[in-house]
Design a protein around this motif. Structure first.
Motif, mmCIF file in Angstrom:
data_model
loop_
_atom_site.group_PDB
_atom_site.id
_atom_site.type_symbol
_atom_site.label_atom_id
_atom_site.label_comp_id
_atom_site.label_asym_id
_atom_site.label_seq_id
_atom_site.Cartn_x
_atom_site.Cartn_y
_atom_site.Cartn_z
ATOM 1 N N LYS A 120 0.822 -1.210 0.000
ATOM 2 C CA LYS A 120 0.000 0.000 0.000
ATOM 3 C C LYS A 120 0.857 1.263 0.000
ATOM 4 O O LYS A 120 0.444 2.303 0.519
ATOM 5 C CB LYS A 120 -0.912 -0.005 1.233
ATOM 6 N N TYR A 121 2.035 1.171 -0.579
ATOM 7 C CA TYR A 121 2.982 2.293 -0.531
ATOM 8 C C TYR A 121 2.366 3.591 -1.048
ATOM 9 O O TYR A 121 2.455 4.641 -0.399
ATOM 10 C CB TYR A 121 4.231 1.950 -1.337
ATOM 11 N N GLY A 122 1.750 3.531 -2.212
ATOM 12 C CA GLY A 122 1.162 4.734 -2.790
ATOM 13 C C GLY A 122 0.071 5.328 -1.927
ATOM 14 O O GLY A 122 -0.019 6.553 -1.752
ATOM 15 N N GLN A 123 -0.771 4.467 -1.392
ATOM 16 C CA GLN A 123 -1.857 4.927 -0.535
ATOM 17 C C GLN A 123 -1.322 5.529 0.763
ATOM 18 O O GLN A 123 -1.854 6.526 1.260
ATOM 19 C CB GLN A 123 -2.782 3.748 -0.219
ATOM 20 N N ILE A 124 -0.257 4.945 1.288
ATOM 21 C CA ILE A 124 0.305 5.416 2.555
ATOM 22 C C ILE A 124 1.032 6.743 2.386
ATOM 23 O O ILE A 124 0.870 7.667 3.195
ATOM 24 C CB ILE A 124 1.258 4.354 3.143
ATOM 25 N N THR A 125 1.841 6.843 1.347
ATOM 26 C CA THR A 125 2.652 8.057 1.165
ATOM 27 C C THR A 125 1.882 9.192 0.506
ATOM 28 O O THR A 125 2.152 10.364 0.756
ATOM 29 C CB THR A 125 3.889 7.737 0.328
ATOM 30 N N ASP A 126 0.929 8.850 -0.366
ATOM 31 C CA ASP A 126 0.126 9.863 -1.076
ATOM 32 C C ASP A 126 1.026 10.898 -1.745
ATOM 33 O O ASP A 126 0.779 12.098 -1.699
ATOM 34 C CB ASP A 126 -0.832 10.543 -0.102
ATOM 35 N N GLY A 127 2.097 10.398 -2.348
ATOM 36 C CA GLY A 127 3.009 11.277 -3.076
ATOM 37 C C GLY A 127 4.051 11.964 -2.226
ATOM 38 O O GLY A 127 4.867 12.738 -2.745
ATOM 39 N N ALA A 128 4.084 11.695 -0.934
ATOM 40 C CA ALA A 128 5.013 12.385 -0.032
ATOM 41 C C ALA A 128 6.398 11.761 -0.018
ATOM 42 O O ALA A 128 7.318 12.327 0.582
ATOM 43 C CB ALA A 128 4.447 12.418 1.385
ATOM 44 N N GLY A 129 6.566 10.595 -0.625
ATOM 45 C CA GLY A 129 7.883 10.012 -0.743
ATOM 46 C C GLY A 129 8.284 9.088 0.383
ATOM 47 O O GLY A 129 7.505 8.809 1.304
#
Length: 379
Positions: A120-129
């Motif tokens: 769920k990397y994308g969902q967790i970071t939401d573009g924050a890296g």
């Protein structure tokens, strides 16, 4: 009431055994624990699968009724079964205790925290890296993440029991019950679930002798046990599906005190049912036992096949019945982790489900196999 049971239940050495006790020749005593664990892990996967499907499809099916029926005892029984064995190591030195009851669970929690979060990397970071991802992992050290909260709490409960082992049994049990009855809602999964579930872990710890005696008695008095289970099921159903009239507690089963009693009664009912199934034998019992032997495998890995199949079935629209979709998702979510574990068992990837020897604080116990039990243990 003895604070430390003398019973040494027979368990085989397998990846999800935090205590790894000696194997005794009583196969029946081994089997009912695994069958009970199998029932519980299937109910847990069923709950997540069914509620997820219902939300995705905007409705409810027949599986929702099974999930509702099992709600009062689904988690209590798991913690009660886990508490049965903590008495075997609670008085041992901290090094051995930490290896069996802390490092064991911490290893799987941390490993699968990273794996589940990576999915769920994308969902967790939401573009924050990467920084946001690392902050998420750090938060997971103090606040149990997603479905992994159960494994986190097992380590916490074990430490709590060791620290409180000198407290008289009745006082410890009463204190744990008061925590469950108190309206504690902090928003922290760690604190809230500790208060709700600790009493069942303590119950398994304090009453291990009597719980194993109950299983023996059930196998000896089948007719009486069946009547008892029928009476329990009728009462459970009546309380679960009868509105209470209180907005904060929608059913009678959710009322303070009632939920505590139903959790304990339901946990003992699963013990009795598992003992009866073990005596009866057959393919269903064998399947449940296989699930119980590798319950931690299922618990760690069910989320991915569950989410994948749910998404595929809902988007395809091939099956419109919510109950049927929920059942299919549940079956796949249970079966796929077992298949993965079998595939990786003799490969370097076995670290996914078995703690490497290098991460043991003390050596693993190597018990002599009992007659007829060798096939129950993964090699």
């Amino acid at each position: 009431m003895s604070a430390r049971p003398n019973t040494e239940p027979a368990l085989s050495v397998r990846p999800d055994d935090p205590v790894r006790p000696r194997v005794a020749p009583d196969a029946g005593r081994l089997a009912w624990v695994d069958v009970a664990k199998g029932i519980c892990i299937i109910l847990v996967v069923m709950m997540h699968s069914t509620l997820g499907v219902g939300e995705a499809m905007g409705g409810e099916g027949f599986m929702h009724h099974i999930v509702a029926f099992a709600k009062p005892f689904r988690i209590p029984d798991f913690f009660l079964l886990s508490g049965l064995f903590v008495g075997r190591v609670v008085d041992r030195d901290w090094r051995l205790f930490a290896d069996r009851r802390i490092v064991h669970f911490a290893y799987f929690y941390l490993l699968w925290l990273v794996l589940q979060s990576a999915v769920k990397y994308g969902q967790i970071t939401d573009g924050a890296g990467p920084g946001a991802f690392l902050a998420h992992l750090a938060h997971g050290l103090v606040e149990p993440y997603s479905t992994l909260w159960f494994i986190y709490l097992l380590a916490v409960f074990s430490v709590a029991v060791k620290l409180l082992r000198r407290v008289p049994g009745p006082l410890l049990l009463a204190g744990a019950a008061l925590l469950q009855l108190a309206p504690i809602h902090t928003g922290s999964t760690l604190i809230d679930e500790f208060c709700v579930c600790f009493v069942y872990f303590v119950g398994g710890y304090l009453f291990a002798d009597r719980i194993f005696a109950l299983a023996d008695a059930v196998r000896a008095r089948i007719g009486l046990a069946l009547l008892g289970l029928a009476a329990w099921a009728a009462l459970e159903g009546a309380l679960v599906f009868t509105p209470s009239g209180f907005p904060s507690h929608p059913t009678l089963a959710s009322l303070p005190g009632v939920s505590l009693v139903l959790g304990a009664a339901g946990a003992l009912a699963i013990v009795a049912a598992a003992a009866l199934l073990t005596r009866a034998g057959g393919p269903v019992t064998a399947a449940l036992r296989a699930c119980g032997e590798r319950s931690i495998v299922i618990y760690l890995a069910f989320f991915l096949p569950m989410a994948g199949l749910r998404t595929a079935l809902v988007r395809s629209g091939v099956i419109e019945d919510v109950g049927v979709v929920s059942l299919l998702v549940t079956l796949v979510a249970v079966a796929v982790p077992l298949g993965i574990e079998r595939l990786v068992r003799h490969t370097p990837a076995r670290f996914l489900f078995r703690r490497p020897a290098a991460l043991h604080l003390v050596g693993e116990e190597r018990p002599r196999p009992a007659p007829g039990l060798a096939s129950a243990r993964p090699t």
